[in-house]
Design an enzyme around this catalytic site. Structure first.
Site, short mmCIF file in Angstrom:
data_model
loop_
_atom_site.label_atom_id
_atom_site.label_comp_id
_atom_site.label_asym_id
_atom_site.label_seq_id
_atom_site.Cartn_x
_atom_site.Cartn_y
_atom_site.Cartn_z
N ASN A 167 12.21 18.55 10.21
CA ASN A 167 11.47 17.29 10.13
C ASN A 167 11.70 16.61 8.79
O ASN A 167 12.52 17.06 7.97
CB ASN A 167 9.98 17.53 10.40
CG ASN A 167 9.34 18.45 9.35
OD1 ASN A 167 9.86 18.64 8.24
ND2 ASN A 167 8.20 19.02 9.69
N ASP B 93 25.10 20.23 23.58
CA ASP B 93 23.94 20.83 22.91
C ASP B 93 23.96 22.35 22.99
O ASP B 93 23.50 23.03 22.08
CB ASP B 93 22.65 20.32 23.54
CG ASP B 93 22.20 18.98 22.98
OD1 ASP B 93 22.77 18.55 21.97
OD2 ASP B 93 21.26 18.39 23.55
N SER C 22 17.12 12.74 16.32
CA SER C 22 18.30 12.71 17.17
C SER C 22 18.46 11.37 17.88
O SER C 22 17.51 10.60 18.04
CB SER C 22 18.20 13.84 18.19
OG SER C 22 19.44 14.08 18.79
N GLU D 130 24.95 9.58 16.61
CA GLU D 130 25.11 11.03 16.59
C GLU D 130 25.87 11.47 17.85
O GLU D 130 26.83 12.23 17.76
CB GLU D 130 23.73 11.69 16.54
CG GLU D 130 23.75 13.20 16.58
CD GLU D 130 22.37 13.79 16.69
OE1 GLU D 130 22.23 15.00 16.45
OE2 GLU D 130 21.41 13.06 17.03
N HIS D 131 25.41 11.02 18.99
CA HIS D 131 26.05 11.33 20.28
C HIS D 131 26.46 10.04 20.96
O HIS D 131 25.66 9.12 21.09
CB HIS D 131 25.07 12.06 21.22
CG HIS D 131 24.40 13.25 20.62
ND1 HIS D 131 23.09 13.24 20.18
CD2 HIS D 131 24.86 14.51 20.39
CE1 HIS D 131 22.77 14.43 19.71
NE2 HIS D 131 23.83 15.23 19.82
N HIS E 44 13.27 15.06 22.97
CA HIS E 44 13.31 15.83 21.72
C HIS E 44 12.10 15.55 20.84
O HIS E 44 11.50 16.46 20.28
CB HIS E 44 14.58 15.49 20.92
CG HIS E 44 15.77 16.32 21.28
ND1 HIS E 44 15.83 17.66 21.06
CD2 HIS E 44 16.95 15.98 21.85
CE1 HIS E 44 17.00 18.13 21.47
NE2 HIS E 44 17.69 17.13 21.95
N HIS F 172 43.51 17.50 -26.23
CA HIS F 172 44.28 17.61 -24.99
C HIS F 172 45.77 17.49 -25.30
O HIS F 172 46.60 18.29 -24.84
CB HIS F 172 43.88 16.51 -24.00
CG HIS F 172 42.65 16.80 -23.22
ND1 HIS F 172 41.42 16.98 -23.80
CD2 HIS F 172 42.46 16.94 -21.87
CE1 HIS F 172 40.52 17.21 -22.85
NE2 HIS F 172 41.14 17.20 -21.67
N GLN G 265 17.56 12.83 25.62
CA GLN G 265 17.43 12.57 24.19
C GLN G 265 15.99 12.28 23.81
O GLN G 265 15.47 12.79 22.82
CB GLN G 265 18.31 11.38 23.79
CG GLN G 265 18.54 11.27 22.31
CD GLN G 265 19.27 12.48 21.76
OE1 GLN G 265 18.83 13.08 20.79
NE2 GLN G 265 20.38 12.85 22.36
#
Length: 428
Positions: free
Chosen positions: A212, A359, A235, A325-326, A260, A418, A257
């Site tokens: 969360n 999934d 999601s 996301e998907h 969820h 250097h 979806q």
């Protein structure tokens, strides 16, 4: 669900969905998280006991779940579910085996050897959410790539219920995955424990797994002390559908979806006005007697969206802007849009590939970028649990051919020593 006809309004609506976790609520949560992390760092186990009792309603004494309980959880799992978990584990492992990066060694033109070596981190921590649902699939998706990478120790944290127990199937998945360190703590306090260590919990090198807003902000805060996979938000799925798509399938995938979380986003882009009109009715039908109807209704009412597009080109332009996301392609020729999709965590191609396949057991990881971050990041994988080291070896011949250039560059940056470190070797 809100229905929109027009690109300009669609862009605004998608921006609103992308920013659904920002604002005053996040600022308030951030302050809470910082206080929790500070107390865990200072007081260790005592802080874990206090916050678990405060937020989860039980005192986690002992903190750790013994391997015997993990074994028992597996034995109590019904045989059909055991078989399903084993299939998922096998497919996920098989896919991730192909992700192992190869070491690199190149011989330069003057005899120098240049390379890159990959090695696993020693200790990984994985967070498995509790609360509204149990996620044994997330156990496998996080533990398997760590083990394929060669991580020596994987520690799992997950919040217990009011009775102090973690879901039995989650524990069974941990047993199947070979995890032997499991702690019944969650929230920001568990992220602090993994990052800083306590009397009971060893600090880790990398923390992965979704959670969360408190978990996400805690991961953001400890990044730098440890590595993390991503800052996962709620999601989301974006479906592109044409005249060949089935109304019943679209609605089921949107609800898959929405169930969820109330903050989950279900988006449909379609070229067909009749599909756009039919979807709300079909959603209502499928929600009758749905066990998670209230969650679905809240999600769809606040973050559900239907957009009627002029053509598939407009659909993919909107999708790339949103960077879902998907992404599901429920169209006649889905491969025509695969290469045109530049921003997506995972693409599900055709009617036989609903997001639920990914999934659980397709093989590729289901821990994916959310809230537009697919523009610059991808799925959790084996490399998440590895780091690379550059290997550089110059011969004298290679040194002689490049030394003057190195000195010129060092002088241009005003870095005297250097240049001197090169000049001294030239005079030997």
């Amino acid at each position: 669900m809100r229905c929109i006809d027009g690109l300009f309004e669609a862009y605004k609506a998608l921006d609103r969905i992308s920013e659904r976790t920002s604002g005053a609520e996040q600022d308030k949560a951030r302050c809470t998280v910082e206080n929790i992390l500070k107390e865990v760092k200072e007081n260790g186990d005592a802080a874990l006991y206090r916050y678990t009792e405060l937020f989860d309603g039980f005192k986690p004494n002992p903190l750790e779940i013994s391997p015997d309980i993990l074994q028992q959880a597996w034995e109590e799992t019904p045989p059909k579910l055991q078989t399903a978990l084993q299939l998922a584990h096998r497919r996920i492992k098989d896919f991730h085996q192909h992700q192992r990066p190869a070491d690199l060694s190149i011989k330069g033109v003057h005899g120098e050897t240049l390379g890159r070596r990959w090695r696993p981190v020693q200790h990984a921590g994985i967070y498995i959410p509790g609360g509204r649902a149990s996620y044994p699939s997330t156990v496998l998706m996080n533990a398997v790539p760590a083990q394929v990478a060669g991580v020596e120790q994987v520690t799992m944290v997950s919040p217990g219920g009011k009775n102090g127990k973690i879901n039995t199937v989650v524990l069974a998945a941990a047993h199947l995955a070979g995890i032997n360190k499991v702690f019944r703590i969650g929230g920001a306090q568990s992220i602090g424990a993994l990052a800083f260590g306590t009397e009971t919990i060893e600090p880790v090198d990398v923390i992965t797994g979704p959670g969360n807003i408190y978990v996400t902000l805690a991961k953001k805060s400890v990044y730098g002390k440890v590595g993390i996979d991503s800052l996962a938000g709620p999601s989301e799925v974006l479906i592109i559908a044409d005249h060949t798509a089935q109304i019943e399938q679209i609605a089921a995938d949107l609800l898959a979806q929405a169930e969820h979380d109330p903050l989950a986003a279900s988006i449909l882009l379609t070229t067909e006005s009749n599909i756009a009109a039919a979807i709300p009715r079909e959603l209502k039908r499928q929600l009758k007697n749905h066990p998670r109807a209230k969650i679905c209704q809240s999600s769809l009412a606040n973050w559900g969206l239907i957009v009627i597009c002029e053509d598939l080109k407009s659909c993919i332009e909107l999708s790339n802007k949103f960077a879902p996301e998907h992404l599901e392609l429920l169209i006649e020729n889905p491969h025509s849009l695969v290469e045109k999709s530049t921003n997506a965590g995972a693409i599900f191609i055709g009617n036989w590939t609903p997001e639920a396949i990914g999934d659980y057991l397709a093989g590729p990881n289901h821990t994916l970028p959310t809230s537009g971050t697919a523009r610059f990041s991808g799925a959790l994988g084996v490399e998440t649990f590895m780091k690379n080291t550059s290997l550089i070896e110059f011969t004298q011949n290679a040194f002689d051919h490049t030394s003057d250039a190195v000195m010129e560059l060092a002088k241009s940056e005003g870095l005297h020593s250097h240049s001197e470190s090169i000049r001294i070797r030239k005079t030997l």
